[in-house]
Design a protein around this motif. Sequence first.
Motif, PDB file in Angstrom:
ATOM      1  N   THR A  78      14.770  41.729  35.678  1.00  0.00           N
ATOM      2  CA  THR A  78      13.842  41.594  36.363  1.00  0.00           C
ATOM      3  C   THR A  78      13.114  40.508  37.005  1.00  0.00           C
ATOM      4  N   PRO A  79      13.143  41.364  38.167  1.00  0.00           N
ATOM      5  CA  PRO A  79      12.515  40.729  39.424  1.00  0.00           C
ATOM      6  C   PRO A  79      11.339  40.051  38.745  1.00  0.00           C
ATOM      7  N   PRO A  80      11.120  38.787  39.703  1.00  0.00           N
ATOM      8  CA  PRO A  80       9.357  37.692  39.371  1.00  0.00           C
ATOM      9  C   PRO A  80       8.262  39.223  39.701  1.00  0.00           C
ATOM     10  N   PRO A  81       7.508  38.950  38.425  1.00  0.00           N
ATOM     11  CA  PRO A  81       5.592  39.423  39.686  1.00  0.00           C
ATOM     12  C   PRO A  81       5.591  39.346  40.495  1.00  0.00           C
ATOM     13  N   PRO A  82       4.510  39.619  41.268  1.00  0.00           N
ATOM     14  CA  PRO A  82       4.070  39.033  42.457  1.00  0.00           C
ATOM     15  C   PRO A  82       3.031  38.613  42.786  1.00  0.00           C
ATOM     16  N   VAL A  83       3.055  37.594  43.593  1.00  0.00           N
ATOM     17  CA  VAL A  83       2.104  36.601  43.702  1.00  0.00           C
ATOM     18  C   VAL A  83       0.443  36.350  43.925  1.00  0.00           C
ATOM     19  N   TYR A  84      -0.221  36.682  42.645  1.00  0.00           N
ATOM     20  CA  TYR A  84      -1.203  37.298  42.955  1.00  0.00           C
ATOM     21  C   TYR A  84      -2.460  36.064  44.012  1.00  0.00           C
TER      22      TYR A  84
END
Length: 230
Positions: A78-84
Amino acid sequence: MSYAQQQRDPGKHLAGIAFVVVFHIVLVYALVNGLGRKVVDLIKQPLQVSLIAEAKPLPPPPPPPPKIIPKVAPHVTTPPPPVYTPPPEVKVEAPPPAPNTVIATTPVPPPPVEVATQAPPAPPAPVPTPAPVAKAEPAVVDVGVACPNHKEVLGATPFPKQALKLGLSGDVTVEFEVNPDGSIANAVAVKSSNRVFNAVAIEAVSKNLHCVGQGQRVRARLPFTFRLDS
């Protein structure tokens, strides 16, 4: 000594000549005694031949079962969530107040006052009705004590005409009440073999029976018997 001289020596061939002579003697003896015939008979006998089934080749061994290789789900990364990234803050300046602004205020109405209403008066409690008083039953006395002439009444009671026509016999028991003054009241037939006898018996009790007052209301019974003379 040469080879030719060895062949000419007769002493060396005596053993072979003796063997040949003995063999011929045995052969002649066998022919004379029928040994040759037995050999011929043995040759003439049929040969016993047994057929042996052809050996079938063994079936090849079954192939080994295939190896079951468990399926392993591919590992999905799972790709890491984008940086908020917070949005840029925009400063909004409030507009300057207008000069001579009139601010109107609305008065808040006071809460409604609850007016206590008077509860209706409770209905009056029902007045208990008095229990009905049981009517005193008259005492039962012997008819001989209360009515001295009961035997004369029984003997003077006429036979009903309808019963004479029909040739009927019967019994009636009349119950009645004797008042304190000796009068007769409420005469009824409580037991009867035939209704044709009821009226005559009740009339005899009500009109002809004379009773003596007992100081209270009493009850008595008088049995009537109607029989035809044979």
